[in-house]
Motif scaffolding. Structure first.
Motif, PDB file in Angstrom:
ATOM      1  N   ILE A 125       8.692 -26.976   9.081  1.00  8.89           N
ATOM      2  CA  ILE A 125       9.255 -25.639   9.224  1.00  8.89           C
ATOM      3  C   ILE A 125       9.462 -24.954   7.877  1.00  8.89           C
ATOM      4  O   ILE A 125       9.894 -23.807   7.825  1.00  8.89           O
ATOM      5  N   ALA A 126       9.158 -25.664   6.790  1.00  7.53           N
ATOM      6  CA  ALA A 126       9.167 -25.062   5.455  1.00  7.53           C
ATOM      7  C   ALA A 126      10.529 -24.421   5.164  1.00  7.53           C
ATOM      8  O   ALA A 126      11.561 -25.008   5.471  1.00  7.53           O
ATOM      9  N   SER A 127      10.542 -23.208   4.631  1.00  4.73           N
ATOM     10  CA  SER A 127      11.804 -22.609   4.179  1.00  4.73           C
ATOM     11  C   SER A 127      12.742 -22.217   5.318  1.00  4.73           C
ATOM     12  O   SER A 127      13.889 -21.855   5.045  1.00  4.73           O
ATOM     13  N   ALA A 128      12.296 -22.287   6.559  1.00  3.55           N
ATOM     14  CA  ALA A 128      13.247 -22.131   7.666  1.00  3.55           C
ATOM     15  C   ALA A 128      14.313 -23.225   7.596  1.00  3.55           C
ATOM     16  O   ALA A 128      15.400 -23.076   8.156  1.00  3.55           O
ATOM     17  N   ALA A 129      14.026 -24.302   6.853  1.00  2.69           N
ATOM     18  CA  ALA A 129      15.023 -25.354   6.622  1.00  2.69           C
ATOM     19  C   ALA A 129      16.227 -24.835   5.843  1.00  2.69           C
ATOM     20  O   ALA A 129      17.310 -25.443   5.905  1.00  2.69           O
ATOM     21  N   LYS A 130      16.054 -23.737   5.111  1.00  2.00           N
ATOM     22  CA  LYS A 130      17.184 -23.166   4.373  1.00  2.00           C
ATOM     23  C   LYS A 130      18.278 -22.681   5.323  1.00  2.00           C
ATOM     24  O   LYS A 130      19.465 -22.690   4.973  1.00  2.00           O
ATOM     25  N   ALA A 131      17.893 -22.244   6.512  1.00  2.00           N
ATOM     26  CA  ALA A 131      18.895 -21.852   7.498  1.00  2.00           C
ATOM     27  C   ALA A 131      19.705 -23.061   7.951  1.00  2.00           C
ATOM     28  O   ALA A 131      20.902 -22.947   8.247  1.00  2.00           O
ATOM     29  N   PHE A 132      19.083 -24.229   7.986  1.00  2.00           N
ATOM     30  CA  PHE A 132      19.807 -25.445   8.345  1.00  2.00           C
ATOM     31  C   PHE A 132      20.835 -25.798   7.278  1.00  2.00           C
ATOM     32  O   PHE A 132      21.949 -26.220   7.603  1.00  2.00           O
ATOM     33  N   SER A 133      20.475 -25.615   6.002  1.00  2.00           N
ATOM     34  CA  SER A 133      21.469 -25.893   4.953  1.00  2.00           C
ATOM     35  C   SER A 133      22.596 -24.874   5.027  1.00  2.00           C
ATOM     36  O   SER A 133      23.766 -25.198   4.759  1.00  2.00           O
ATOM     37  N   GLY A 134      22.270 -23.641   5.420  1.00  2.00           N
ATOM     38  CA  GLY A 134      23.310 -22.660   5.662  1.00  2.00           C
ATOM     39  C   GLY A 134      24.233 -23.076   6.789  1.00  2.00           C
ATOM     40  O   GLY A 134      25.460 -22.922   6.699  1.00  2.00           O
ATOM     41  N   ALA A 135      23.658 -23.626   7.856  1.00  2.00           N
ATOM     42  CA  ALA A 135      24.463 -24.072   8.997  1.00  2.00           C
ATOM     43  C   ALA A 135      25.402 -25.198   8.598  1.00  2.00           C
ATOM     44  O   ALA A 135      26.568 -25.232   9.022  1.00  2.00           O
ATOM     45  N   VAL A 136      24.921 -26.134   7.788  1.00  2.00           N
ATOM     46  CA  VAL A 136      25.778 -27.229   7.324  1.00  2.00           C
ATOM     47  C   VAL A 136      26.911 -26.687   6.461  1.00  2.00           C
ATOM     48  O   VAL A 136      28.097 -26.991   6.680  1.00  2.00           O
ATOM     49  N   ALA A 137      26.568 -25.865   5.469  1.00  2.00           N
ATOM     50  CA  ALA A 137      27.586 -25.368   4.533  1.00  2.00           C
ATOM     51  C   ALA A 137      28.628 -24.511   5.242  1.00  2.00           C
ATOM     52  O   ALA A 137      29.838 -24.674   5.012  1.00  2.00           O
ATOM     53  N   LEU A 138      28.193 -23.612   6.117  1.00  2.45           N
ATOM     54  CA  LEU A 138      29.142 -22.724   6.782  1.00  2.45           C
ATOM     55  C   LEU A 138      29.983 -23.478   7.811  1.00  2.45           C
ATOM     56  O   LEU A 138      31.141 -23.125   8.051  1.00  2.45           O
ATOM     57  N   SER A 139      29.437 -24.531   8.403  1.00  9.50           N
ATOM     58  CA  SER A 139      30.248 -25.382   9.273  1.00  9.50           C
ATOM     59  C   SER A 139      31.348 -26.080   8.479  1.00  9.50           C
ATOM     60  O   SER A 139      32.482 -26.220   8.961  1.00  9.50           O
ATOM     61  N   LEU A 140      31.026 -26.485   7.260  1.00  7.26           N
ATOM     62  CA  LEU A 140      32.048 -27.099   6.401  1.00  7.26           C
ATOM     63  C   LEU A 140      33.069 -26.077   5.927  1.00  7.26           C
ATOM     64  O   LEU A 140      34.246 -26.409   5.732  1.00  7.26           O
ATOM     65  N   VAL A 141      32.649 -24.827   5.756  1.00  7.85           N
ATOM     66  CA  VAL A 141      33.611 -23.759   5.450  1.00  7.85           C
ATOM     67  C   VAL A 141      34.590 -23.601   6.608  1.00  7.85           C
ATOM     68  O   VAL A 141      35.806 -23.484   6.408  1.00  7.85           O
ATOM     69  N   ASP A 142      34.084 -23.617   7.821  1.00 10.52           N
ATOM     70  CA  ASP A 142      34.957 -23.526   8.999  1.00 10.52           C
ATOM     71  C   ASP A 142      35.962 -24.673   9.052  1.00 10.52           C
ATOM     72  O   ASP A 142      37.092 -24.493   9.512  1.00 10.52           O
TER      73      ASP A 142
END
Length: 412
Positions: A103-120
């Motif tokens: 999925i190439a750079s669509a993986a960047k959205a996954f890192s966003g999901a991890v980081a923002l979940s940790l923000v929550d």
């Protein structure tokens, strides 16, 4: 007798070599891909079922076009699948929603999901800096915040564009990198003051993953499983470190007009992309992910509000219409409405995944070549993506309208 190590992969022609080395993780910035580009003009929606299938068929039939393409439109959990060409030029079988793919750079959205979940969860803050979390990184980077990394306004130089990194890939495209040391390839000076402008960089999401690991004491791969795969029931998504793909998979190809496609599906190691582009998924899982990440399934309303403060900036490759960058997500304002998502390209694959802001409607378009190497082909792909967005929104519900897409706020 001990098994010998696999020989380094050697592409058979210069086209593939350029694809692997010059655009190992991201394609070149092409004319017409600017964030402020006006959406394509034209009336109506995406067209009939036949016209949508025809658009994919025309893409595959274009000179140097991808051997295969698959698009999945999902509304309220009900998918519609469109496909053209083949998943494998040897077998001739059609692409399927459960085929694995890079999925190439669509993986960047996954890192966003991890980081923002940790923000929550209070484990990370959007204004946490690299100096606080990762003080061993270059001192010039210390003021960069998590927010800036997620929005590509950090100024971090792109490690994948360094000559030292590319020399290693040139010698052996399947080289196994130590993913957590990829930032050592980046120059220690920032390209611009943090927060002063947009500048897409693969280094950003490597730093995001390292911050997540530092905050939790857990491996990024484990955080993906706990915070993303499990909540969204993603059963065919993974972050490998080698070059092999799970079976079955969409074969990815290097293509050029007048030349036979060359299979580059397993030409490069995912370790050189890691959190910035190494994830393997399927069209079905990718759609489920973007619906959960763009919608309310993963994040609190407060964090989603922060995620959706946009600045001018295009994904790579640019998605359909007018692009703007949020935190780990892009806004695509098309002639038919607005969706949130991400794109990606890597040797053998180009990806587009987007959803309505309520997460109830999703679209993915996956093709089996890196079309960013051909400006005309990329323009055709972006027009095709817009047709599918219009089909997703054709009854007038789910997509935002207006200067901020009808949701969230543009950055001040």
């Amino acid at each position: 007798m001990p098994r010998s190590a696999p020989l380094p992969y050697r592409p058979r022609r210069a086209t593939a070599t350029a694809l692997l080395l010059v655009a190992a993780l991201t394609g070149p910035v092409l004319p017409g891909a600017a964030a402020g580009e006006r959406p394509a003009q034209g009336g109506g929606g995406g067209g009939s079922e036949r016209e949508l299938r025809g658009a994919l068929a025309e893409l595959v039939a274009a000179p140097g076009g991808p051997p295969g393409a698959i698009a999945v439109l999902t509304r309220d959990g009900v998918p519609r699948v469109y496909r053209a060409g083949t998943a494998d030029t040897e077998s001739g079988r059609p692409p399927r929603p459960d085929d694995h793919m890079r999925i190439a750079s669509a993986a960047k959205a996954f890192s966003g999901a991890v980081a923002l979940s940790l923000v929550d969860r209070g484990a990370l803050g959007l204004d946490d800096t690299l100096g606080q979390r990762l003080p061993h990184l270059p001192e010039a980077w210390h003021a960069v915040t998590l927010r800036q990394l997620l929005q590509h306004t950090s100024g971090l130089p792109d490690y994948s564009r360094s000559e030292r990194f590319q020399a290693i890939v040139r010698a052996d495209p399947r080289h196994r990198f130590v993913s957590r040391r990829l930032l050592e390839f980046a120059a220690p000076e920032l390209l611009f003051p943090p927060g002063s402008r947009y500048g897409y960089s693969n280094s950003d999401n490597i730093a995001v993953a390292l911050m997540a690991e530092q905050a939790t004491g857990r491996r990024y791969e484990d955080l993906l499983r706990e915070l993303v795969y499990r909540p969204l029931d993603l059963r065919d998504t993974s972050l490998p470190s080698g070059f092999r793909l799970p079976r079955p998979f969409l074969h990815g190809y290097a293509t050029a007009p007048g030349e036979a496609p060359e299979d580059v599906s397993e030409a490069i190691s995912a370790s050189g992309a890691w959190a910035s582009g190494g994830i393997v998924s399927t069209p079905a899982d990718l759609g489920a992910f973007i619906g959960g990440y763009a919608g309310p399934a993963l994040l609190s309303p407060r964090t989603r509000h922060a995620q959706r403060r946009f600045v001018p900036g295009a994904s790579e490759p640019a998605g359909p219409g007018r692009n703007a960058a949020g935190l780990g997500v892009f806004r695509y304002e098309t002639r038919c409405g607005t969706v949130l998502g991400h794109t990606g390209n890597t040797p053998g694959y180009t990806q587009f995944a987007a959803a309505t802001p309520d997460g109830r409607r999703t679209v993915t378009v996956s093709v089996t070549s890196q079309v960013t190497l051909d400006p005309a082909l990329l323009a055709r792909l972006r027009a095709t993506e817009e047709r599918f967005v219009c089909a997703l929104l054709e009854d007038g519900h789910g997509g935002g309208h207006g200067p901020d897409g009808g949701y969230g706020d543009p950055a001040a």
